[in-house]
Design a protein around this motif. Structure first.
Motif, short mmCIF file in Angstrom:
data_model
loop_
_atom_site.label_atom_id
_atom_site.label_comp_id
_atom_site.label_asym_id
_atom_site.label_seq_id
_atom_site.Cartn_x
_atom_site.Cartn_y
_atom_site.Cartn_z
N ARG A 1 -3.50 51.73 -14.67
CA ARG A 1 -4.30 52.06 -13.48
C ARG A 1 -3.76 53.27 -12.72
O ARG A 1 -4.54 54.07 -12.21
N ILE A 2 -2.45 53.43 -12.62
CA ILE A 2 -1.90 54.59 -11.92
C ILE A 2 -2.26 55.87 -12.66
O ILE A 2 -2.78 56.82 -12.07
N LYS A 3 -2.02 55.88 -13.95
CA LYS A 3 -2.32 57.06 -14.77
C LYS A 3 -3.81 57.39 -14.74
O LYS A 3 -4.20 58.55 -14.67
N ASP A 4 -4.66 56.36 -14.76
CA ASP A 4 -6.11 56.56 -14.83
C ASP A 4 -6.75 56.80 -13.46
O ASP A 4 -7.93 57.16 -13.39
N GLN A 5 -6.02 56.60 -12.39
CA GLN A 5 -6.58 56.75 -11.04
C GLN A 5 -6.97 58.20 -10.80
O GLN A 5 -6.18 59.12 -11.00
N SER A 6 -8.20 58.42 -10.37
CA SER A 6 -8.73 59.78 -10.21
C SER A 6 -8.31 60.40 -8.88
O SER A 6 -7.86 59.72 -7.96
N PHE A 7 -8.46 61.71 -8.81
CA PHE A 7 -8.24 62.46 -7.56
C PHE A 7 -9.61 62.73 -6.95
O PHE A 7 -10.14 63.82 -7.01
N VAL B 1 -0.05 45.00 -7.06
CA VAL B 1 0.64 43.71 -6.99
C VAL B 1 0.46 43.14 -5.60
O VAL B 1 0.56 43.87 -4.61
N LYS B 2 0.22 41.83 -5.52
CA LYS B 2 0.17 41.15 -4.23
C LYS B 2 0.70 39.75 -4.41
O LYS B 2 0.13 38.94 -5.15
N THR B 3 1.88 39.49 -3.80
CA THR B 3 2.47 38.14 -3.80
C THR B 3 2.80 37.81 -2.36
O THR B 3 2.60 38.63 -1.45
N ASP B 4 3.35 36.64 -2.13
CA ASP B 4 3.78 36.27 -0.77
C ASP B 4 4.89 37.18 -0.27
O ASP B 4 5.03 37.38 0.93
N ALA B 5 5.68 37.74 -1.19
CA ALA B 5 6.85 38.53 -0.80
C ALA B 5 6.69 40.03 -0.98
O ALA B 5 7.48 40.80 -0.45
N LEU B 6 5.66 40.48 -1.72
CA LEU B 6 5.59 41.88 -2.11
C LEU B 6 4.15 42.35 -2.29
O LEU B 6 3.31 41.62 -2.80
N GLU B 7 3.93 43.59 -1.89
CA GLU B 7 2.65 44.25 -2.17
C GLU B 7 2.96 45.67 -2.63
O GLU B 7 3.80 46.35 -2.04
N ILE B 8 2.31 46.10 -3.70
CA ILE B 8 2.44 47.47 -4.19
C ILE B 8 1.06 48.08 -4.28
O ILE B 8 0.17 47.54 -4.93
N LEU B 9 0.89 49.21 -3.58
CA LEU B 9 -0.38 49.94 -3.58
C LEU B 9 -0.19 51.27 -4.29
O LEU B 9 0.81 51.96 -4.08
N SER B 10 -1.15 51.63 -5.12
CA SER B 10 -1.18 52.94 -5.75
C SER B 10 -2.24 53.76 -5.02
O SER B 10 -3.38 53.34 -4.91
N LYS C 1 -0.26 61.53 -6.14
CA LYS C 1 -0.25 60.07 -6.31
C LYS C 1 1.06 59.55 -5.76
O LYS C 1 2.11 60.15 -5.97
N PHE C 2 0.98 58.42 -5.05
CA PHE C 2 2.20 57.80 -4.53
C PHE C 2 2.02 56.29 -4.45
O PHE C 2 0.90 55.78 -4.46
N LEU C 3 3.15 55.61 -4.43
CA LEU C 3 3.17 54.16 -4.29
C LEU C 3 3.62 53.79 -2.89
O LEU C 3 4.51 54.43 -2.32
N ILE C 4 3.02 52.74 -2.36
CA ILE C 4 3.49 52.09 -1.14
C ILE C 4 3.99 50.72 -1.55
O ILE C 4 3.26 49.95 -2.16
#
Length: 97
Positions: A7-13, A22-31, A92-95
């Protein structure tokens, strides 16, 4: 059991694109992808967060300060502080929070 996620590689500009990886009780990662000149408008994070630039160049605006970040740079910022991001080039960046 094991998968490769492109998904990161394929994400368009195309302006602003946000994908929850990713979304868990302890962690979230956004692309996030931003086309050159696009803006991620003012918002706050519900938790302290980490930003990792994967590609491109952005300006992170927080507390009336501007931080220029480029590929392979990392930036930490606190929860509940208004900030916004603009792309100097396709980026592109991750949060991670």
């Amino acid at each position: 059991m094991y998968t490769i996620d492109t998904r990161i590689k394929d994400q368009s500009f195309n302006a602003l694109q946000v994908q929850k990886l990713v979304k868990t009780d302890a962690l979230e990662i956004l692309s996030i992808s931003l086309a050159k000149g696009a803006v991620f408008p003012e918002h706050t994070s519900p938790t302290d967060a980490q930003l990792v630039v994967l590609q491109g160049s952005i300006v992170f605006h927080i507390n009336k300060k501007d931080f220029e970040l480029s590929t392979q740079e990392h930036f930490s910022f606190p929860k509940e502080v208004t900030h916004w991001v603009e792309a100097k080039e396709d980026s592109k960046f991750l949060i991670i929070r």
